[in-house]
Design an enzyme around this catalytic site. Structure first.
Site, PDB file in Angstrom:
ATOM      1  N   LEU A  49       0.897  -1.172  -0.073  1.00 11.43           N
ATOM      2  CA  LEU A  49      -0.090  -0.170   0.050  1.00 11.43           C
ATOM      3  C   LEU A  49       0.854   1.371   0.043  1.00 11.43           C
ATOM      4  O   LEU A  49       1.800   1.380   0.757  1.00 11.43           O
ATOM      5  CB  LEU A  49      -0.944  -0.106   1.275  1.00 11.43           C
ATOM      6  CG  LEU A  49      -1.806  -1.337   1.472  1.00 11.43           C
ATOM      7  CD1 LEU A  49      -2.589  -1.062   2.751  1.00 11.43           C
ATOM      8  CD2 LEU A  49      -2.537  -1.471   0.286  1.00 11.43           C
ATOM      9  N   CYS A  96       8.178   2.716   5.310  1.00 10.91           N
ATOM     10  CA  CYS A  96       8.362   1.415   4.879  1.00 10.91           C
ATOM     11  C   CYS A  96       9.966   1.362   4.347  1.00 10.91           C
ATOM     12  O   CYS A  96      10.771   0.654   4.592  1.00 10.91           O
ATOM     13  CB  CYS A  96       7.761   1.263   3.292  1.00 10.91           C
ATOM     14  SG  CYS A  96       5.854   0.769   3.978  1.00 10.91           S
TER      15      CYS A  96
END
EC number: 1.1.1.22
Length: 433
Positions: A153, A263
């Site tokens: 995502l 991330c």
């Protein structure tokens, strides 16, 4: 199907709401009473376009609920997703799996026979084995499965990514887990979203490898941008020239101040730790991490040089603080290093961000936070675009000239073209141009 999502952070909340929107019965569990109370009251703890409406719609339809009580939710679940945080561990950069292990231990006594436990959190290779061991130790006679289902995502486009994914990756060790996850994702499979079924360890590694490759593209084009400045080329022309090659592609070739967020920084470090543990060095990824760390600080020096090399007594107006647009996420944002570099050089910093100032205030000291972009530029010796928010793409240059102490725009996202800016009487400093 009956789904439990352990964790209501970015991944857990978006995934849970989207699963509910598919028609599944979803219960999101979290230990943070304040967060659960807020969600029960309709307040979303993160900024993600469309998420507030998605959650409200599915809560109203009674397909989505929130609770602190894991023992209430887990016994009826067909699939239990672990979506807790895995931050970088201090000292070695390895992913901190304490929350994952705690979730496995806590759910073990309450799993029904045939349940599938799914790691949605980004976890190093072998984490599924450890989750299985923890549950097996507590319930040696229980029939259950452990699978991996990494998320892909993008913050700011998470709902679109979940509902129209490039691919769905599941890692399994038995046919039962495969069947259950195929049913969970059946609405997407019917829309012809590619479902890749592989071994559990391969799925765990796929997420890290994907993020490391994208981080490599970013660091590569940033270094090419530096070379462009030296030789008199435009990095945007170069990026377009190589991006039209199907083998390379145009995405993640936008030169800028470096990558950040939840991330790339932690995943590249965790992948390096895994490579060291298995004595399989990843020299390219090591170089990417080093290049990105250096990049952020270098952007602060770039601004100092633009205002004459001496920032003492100067004020800088920063436009944007979050690591990217359409999020309030400040984790590893380039703005953190840029502000520190400017303050170390003696500058005063004024800043505006449409969504990130509350989070930024927890991380940055001695910054004046402003109500809009123009307030941030009041009396500043440079306007500096740090984040590519749409609201910064059509600035009123005449108004800016009346506010700034010097007509200087440092565009770290290359949102403008030089001719347009200079036509308004500004000095323009960009990246790789």
């Amino acid at each position: 199907m009956r789904i439990v999502m352990i964790g209501t952070g970015y991944v857990g909340l978006v995934s849970g709401a989207c699963f509910a929107d598919f028609g599944h019965e979803v219960t999101c569990v979290d230990k943070d009473a304040g967060k659960v109370d807020a969600l029960l009251g309709g307040t979303i703890p993160i900024f993600e376009p469309g998420l507030e409406d998605l959650v409200a719609r599915n809560v109203a339809a009674r397909r989505l609920r929130f609770t602190l009580d894991l023992t209430e939710a887990v016994p009826n679940a067909d699939a239990v997703f672990i979506a807790v945080g895995t931050p970088s561990r201090r000292g070695d950069g390895h992913a901190d799996l304490s929350y994952v292990h705690a979730a496995a231990k806590e759910m073990a006594e309450h799993l029904r026979p045939g349940a599938v436990v799914v790691t949605k959190s980004t976890v190093p290779v072998g984490t599924g084995d450890e989750v299985e061991r923890i549950i097996r130790e507590a319930r040696p006679d229980l029939e259950f499965s452990v699978a991996s289902n990494p998320e892909f995502l993008r913050e700011g486009a998470a709902i679109e990514d979940f509902k129209r994914p490039d691919r769905i990756v599941i890692g399994v060790t038995d046919d039962h887990a495969r069947t259950v996850l195929q049913e969970v994702y059946r609405p997407l499979i019917r829309n012809e979203s590619p479902l890749l079924v592989m071994a559990r360890r391969a799925a765990e590694l796929t997420k890290y490898a994907g993020n490391a490759f994208l981080a490599t593209k970013i660091s590569f084009i940033n270094e090419i941008a530096d070379l462009c400045e030296r030789v008199g080329a435009d990095v945007q022309d170069v990026a377009k020239g190589i991006g039209l090659d199907d083998r390379i592609g145009p995405k993640f070739l936008m030169a800028g101040p470096g990558y950040g967020g939840s991330c790339f920084p932690k995943d590249t470090l965790a992948l390096l730790k895994t490579s060291h543990d298995y004595e399989a060095p990843l020299r390219i990824v090591e170089a990417v991490v080093l290049a990105n760390d250096n990049r952020k600080r270098a952007m602060g020096r770039k601004v100092v040089q633009a205002i004459g090399g001496d920032a003492h007594g100067k004020t800088v107006g920063l436009l944007g603080l979050t690591f990217k647009a359409n999020t309030d996420d400040m984790r590893d944002s380039p703005a953190l290093a840029i502000v520190q570099a400017l303050q170390d050089a003696g500058a005063t910093v004024r800043a505006y961000d449409p969504e990130g100032m509350e989070q930024a205030a927890k991380l940055l000291d001695d910054v004046t936070y402003c109500g809009d972009a123009y307030e941030a530029l009041q009396g500043a010796h440079a306007a500096v675009i740090v984040t590519e928010w749409d609201t910064f793409r059509a600035l009123d240059f005449d108004r800016m000239k009346g506010l700034l102490a010097e007509s200087l725009l440092v565009d770290l996202r290359n949102l403008y073209n030089r001719e347009e800016v200079e036509r308004h009487g500004f000095r323009y400093v960009a990246v790789g141009r």
